[in-house]
Design an enzyme around this catalytic site. Structure first.
Site, short mmCIF file in Angstrom:
data_model
loop_
_atom_site.label_atom_id
_atom_site.label_comp_id
_atom_site.label_asym_id
_atom_site.label_seq_id
_atom_site.Cartn_x
_atom_site.Cartn_y
_atom_site.Cartn_z
N THR A 8 9.04 6.38 -12.83
CA THR A 8 9.51 5.65 -14.01
C THR A 8 8.35 4.80 -14.55
OG1 THR A 8 10.29 3.66 -12.85
CG2 THR A 8 11.85 5.51 -13.01
N GLY A 9 8.36 4.62 -15.88
CA GLY A 9 7.27 3.85 -16.50
C GLY A 9 5.93 4.51 -16.27
N ALA A 10 5.92 5.86 -16.44
CA ALA A 10 4.71 6.63 -16.09
C ALA A 10 3.73 6.74 -17.27
CB ALA A 10 5.12 8.03 -15.64
N SER A 12 2.07 4.44 -19.00
CA SER A 12 0.95 3.50 -19.18
C SER A 12 0.64 2.77 -17.88
CB SER A 12 1.27 2.47 -20.28
OG SER A 12 2.27 1.59 -19.82
N GLY A 13 -0.43 2.00 -17.90
CA GLY A 13 -0.78 1.10 -16.80
C GLY A 13 -0.83 1.75 -15.42
N ILE A 14 -0.18 1.08 -14.47
CA ILE A 14 -0.24 1.51 -13.06
C ILE A 14 0.45 2.87 -12.90
CG2 ILE A 14 0.51 0.89 -10.72
CD1 ILE A 14 0.39 -2.11 -11.74
N GLY A 15 1.55 3.08 -13.61
CA GLY A 15 2.29 4.35 -13.52
C GLY A 15 1.43 5.52 -13.94
N SER A 171 5.71 -7.03 -6.47
CA SER A 171 4.65 -7.91 -6.94
C SER A 171 4.39 -9.02 -5.93
CB SER A 171 5.11 -8.52 -8.27
OG SER A 171 4.32 -9.63 -8.59
N TYR A 193 11.21 -12.87 -13.56
CA TYR A 193 10.33 -11.82 -13.04
C TYR A 193 10.18 -11.96 -11.52
CZ TYR A 193 6.18 -8.82 -12.57
OH TYR A 193 5.30 -7.83 -12.20
N1 LIG Z 1 0.04 -5.72 -14.14
C1 LIG Z 1 0.17 -6.42 -13.04
O1 LIG Z 1 -0.63 -7.32 -12.72
C2 LIG Z 1 1.29 -6.14 -12.10
C3 LIG Z 1 2.30 -5.27 -12.42
N2 LIG Z 1 3.32 -5.05 -11.52
C4 LIG Z 1 4.40 -4.11 -11.81
O2 LIG Z 1 3.86 -2.85 -12.07
C5 LIG Z 1 4.79 -2.09 -12.81
C6 LIG Z 1 4.07 -1.37 -13.93
O3 LIG Z 1 3.59 -2.34 -14.83
P1 LIG Z 1 2.16 -2.29 -15.52
O4 LIG Z 1 1.57 -0.95 -15.33
O5 LIG Z 1 1.42 -3.47 -15.06
O6 LIG Z 1 2.52 -2.57 -17.03
P2 LIG Z 1 2.75 -1.59 -18.26
O7 LIG Z 1 3.42 -2.43 -19.27
O8 LIG Z 1 1.51 -0.89 -18.61
O9 LIG Z 1 3.77 -0.52 -17.69
C7 LIG Z 1 5.12 -0.72 -17.63
C8 LIG Z 1 5.79 0.62 -17.77
O10 LIG Z 1 7.20 0.42 -17.64
C9 LIG Z 1 7.83 0.99 -18.75
N3 LIG Z 1 9.08 0.34 -19.08
C10 LIG Z 1 9.30 -0.95 -19.43
N4 LIG Z 1 10.59 -1.13 -19.68
C11 LIG Z 1 11.20 0.05 -19.48
C12 LIG Z 1 12.53 0.50 -19.61
N5 LIG Z 1 13.51 -0.31 -19.99
N6 LIG Z 1 12.80 1.79 -19.31
C13 LIG Z 1 11.83 2.64 -18.93
N7 LIG Z 1 10.56 2.28 -18.83
C14 LIG Z 1 10.24 1.00 -19.11
C15 LIG Z 1 6.83 0.85 -19.89
O11 LIG Z 1 7.17 1.71 -20.94
P3 LIG Z 1 6.72 1.42 -22.48
O12 LIG Z 1 5.31 1.86 -22.57
O13 LIG Z 1 7.68 2.23 -23.26
O14 LIG Z 1 6.88 -0.06 -22.67
C16 LIG Z 1 5.56 1.22 -19.16
O15 LIG Z 1 5.44 2.60 -19.05
C17 LIG Z 1 5.86 -3.07 -13.27
O16 LIG Z 1 6.99 -2.94 -12.46
C18 LIG Z 1 5.21 -4.41 -13.05
O17 LIG Z 1 6.16 -5.42 -12.82
C19 LIG Z 1 3.34 -5.67 -10.31
C20 LIG Z 1 2.36 -6.54 -9.95
C21 LIG Z 1 1.25 -6.84 -10.82
C1 LIG Z 2 -9.82 -17.53 -15.16
C2 LIG Z 2 -8.67 -16.60 -14.95
C3 LIG Z 2 -8.84 -15.83 -13.72
C4 LIG Z 2 -7.39 -17.39 -15.07
C5 LIG Z 2 -6.14 -16.56 -15.06
C6 LIG Z 2 -4.99 -17.41 -14.68
C7 LIG Z 2 -3.63 -16.72 -14.68
C8 LIG Z 2 -3.23 -16.31 -16.08
C9 LIG Z 2 -3.57 -15.55 -13.68
C10 LIG Z 2 -3.93 -16.01 -12.26
C11 LIG Z 2 -3.14 -15.16 -11.30
C12 LIG Z 2 -2.51 -14.10 -12.19
C13 LIG Z 2 -1.37 -13.28 -11.70
C14 LIG Z 2 -0.45 -12.75 -12.60
C15 LIG Z 2 -0.54 -13.09 -14.06
C16 LIG Z 2 -1.80 -13.82 -14.49
C17 LIG Z 2 -2.21 -14.87 -13.48
C18 LIG Z 2 -1.07 -15.89 -13.33
C19 LIG Z 2 0.74 -11.95 -12.13
C20 LIG Z 2 1.89 -12.91 -11.99
C21 LIG Z 2 1.11 -10.84 -13.13
C22 LIG Z 2 2.30 -10.04 -12.70
C23 LIG Z 2 2.45 -9.82 -11.26
O1 LIG Z 2 3.30 -9.04 -10.87
C24 LIG Z 2 1.66 -10.53 -10.26
C25 LIG Z 2 0.42 -11.23 -10.80
C26 LIG Z 2 -0.12 -12.24 -9.79
C27 LIG Z 2 -1.37 -12.92 -10.27
#
Ligand SMILES: NC(=O)C1=CN([C@@H]2O[C@H](COP(=O)(O)OP(=O)(O)OC[C@H]3O[C@@H](n4cnc5c(N)ncnc54)[C@H](OP(=O)(O)O)[C@@H]3O)[C@@H](O)[C@H]2O)C=CC1
Ligand SMILES: CC(C)CCC[C@@H](C)[C@H]1CC[C@H]2C3=C(CC[C@]12C)[C@@]1(C)CCC(=O)C[C@@H]1CC3
Length: 329
Positions: A8-10, A12-15, A171, A193
């Protein structure tokens, strides 16, 4: 037979990075991109086919923030596949995030500076809303929609001829104190979150307890902090690029600043092909990147009691009943 992997969520990003890495590891898999937006899913498939021209990639439309869409998508999955070997529960949102710069500056001069960067604790709040299903959006998207999906495709996930794996993208921001059993949707509060990600840990433990005997195993992964669309909702992309050298320095303090989706997908990839007997239900797997940029996986004990996991599971089953009654009166 080809292993079937649904993510799911494949798109963009991590997916999406996980899709790339899975295809590089095993080009014999069938990959199914479960996305809410078909155009974005098609774009992702095109990108994946460019780097892996012989890949076998399907798409199914699922919006995990809508029960109707989950039921429709799950039906399609049941019809399309006899069995699903891996289900990555990765889609997630953090809507309207706000940084507390005051907490950030105070934290920089405190003894908690490393854990602040590792978990983001105390730095972020979100504004949640109620969906058409009458649920909190973050809870429904990050947890409940995925739970309903698992329940709906149970027949293709649980089989006698070999185990299937559920892999949740949780997370380091998951925090026990942000979650409450009496307010598990996080109606009252601004850390929906963090609460939803903690609920993921509780749910994964309960799923193992109830489904291991039927051949389904659940694990939880923390990808670290990754620069994706989710992070660009916190600060604009150009600011992240501008402070990139600072972030590389932060990496010297904490291995959780994985930063790229490729690095963030490390533990998700590591779990693919892992023997289920070697997994511990009460452990989370972290993607880590060293100061020199090397990736590895680290495990840590979950901060929970099995009793809370049981109680949460009961609550989510009750909610499922209620939602099904509303959907099929
Ligand atoms: N980035 C980070 O630092 C961290 C991210 N994560 C987790 O990693 C996962 C992926 O996020 P990340 O790659 O960062 O961010 P992205 O926003 O790049 O990816 C999120 C993905 O989830 C999809 N999505 C969101 N809402 C829905 C929905 N209602 N139904 C189906 N798909 C949906 C998005 O689709 P669309 O493109 O359509 O919006 C997208 O493909 C999330 O669960 C996030 O919480 C965990 C820790 C840290
Ligand atoms: C100078 C910079 C490095 C300052 C950045 C400060 C903050 C915005 C970030 C520090 C740790 C980050 C973090 C997340 C978001 C951005 C920070 C708070 C998350 C909460 C994002 C979503 C997650 O699932 C976990 C991340 C942990 C660390």
């Amino acid at each position: 037979m080809r292993k079937v992997v649904v993510i799911t969520g494949a798109n963009s990003g991590i997916g999406l990075a996980l899709c790339e890495r899975l295809l590089s590891k095993d080009d014999q898999i069938h990959l199914c991109l479960a996305c809410r937006n078909l155009q974005r899913a098609e774009n992702a498939r095109t990108a994946l086919m460019t780097s892996h021209p012989s890949a076998d990639i399907g798409i199914v439309q699922i919006d995990v923030g809508s029960i109707k869409s989950v039921l429709r998508g799950a039906k399609e999955l049941r019809e399309r596949y006899k069995r699903i070997d891996y289900l990555y529960l990765n889609a997630g949102i953090m809507p309207n995030p706000r940084i507390s710069f005051k907490a950030l500056i105070t934290g920089l001069f405190s003894s908690k500076v490393i854990s602040m960067f590792a978990t983001g604790e105390g730095l972020l709040t979100q504004e949640d809303k109620v969906t058409e299903d009458g649920l909190q959006e973050v809870f429904e998207t990050n947890i409940f929609g995925h739970f309903m999906l698992i329940r709906e495709i149970e027949p293709v996930l649980c089989h006698a001829d070999g185990p299937s794996q559920l892999i949740w993208t949780s997370s380091s921001n998951a925090r026990r104190s942000a979650f409450s059993l009496t307010d598990y949707q996080h109606v009252n509060g601004q850390e929906s979150y963090s609460s939803s990600k903690y609920a993921m840990d509780l749910l994964s433990v309960a799923l193992n307890k109830h489904y291991n005997q039927q051949g389904m195993f659940s694990s939880v992964v923390c990808p670290g902090f990754v620069l994706t669309n989710l992070a660009y909702g916190i600060l604009p992309q150009f600011i992240w690029m501008f402070i990139m050298p600072i972030m590389w320095l932060v990496r010297l303090l904490t291995n959780t600043f994985t930063l790229s989706p490729y690095n963030g997908a490390e533990a998700l990839l590591w779990l693919f092909g892992r023997k289920v007997e070697s997994l511990d239900s009460l452990v989370k797997y972290h993607s880590c990147t060293s100061g020199l940029g090397n990736n590895y996986v680290q495990s840590s004990k979950m901060d929970l009691e099995e009793e809370s996991s049981d109680l949460f599971y009961q609550k989510i089953l009750d909610l499922e009943k209620e939602v099904r009654k509303k959907t099929n009166p």
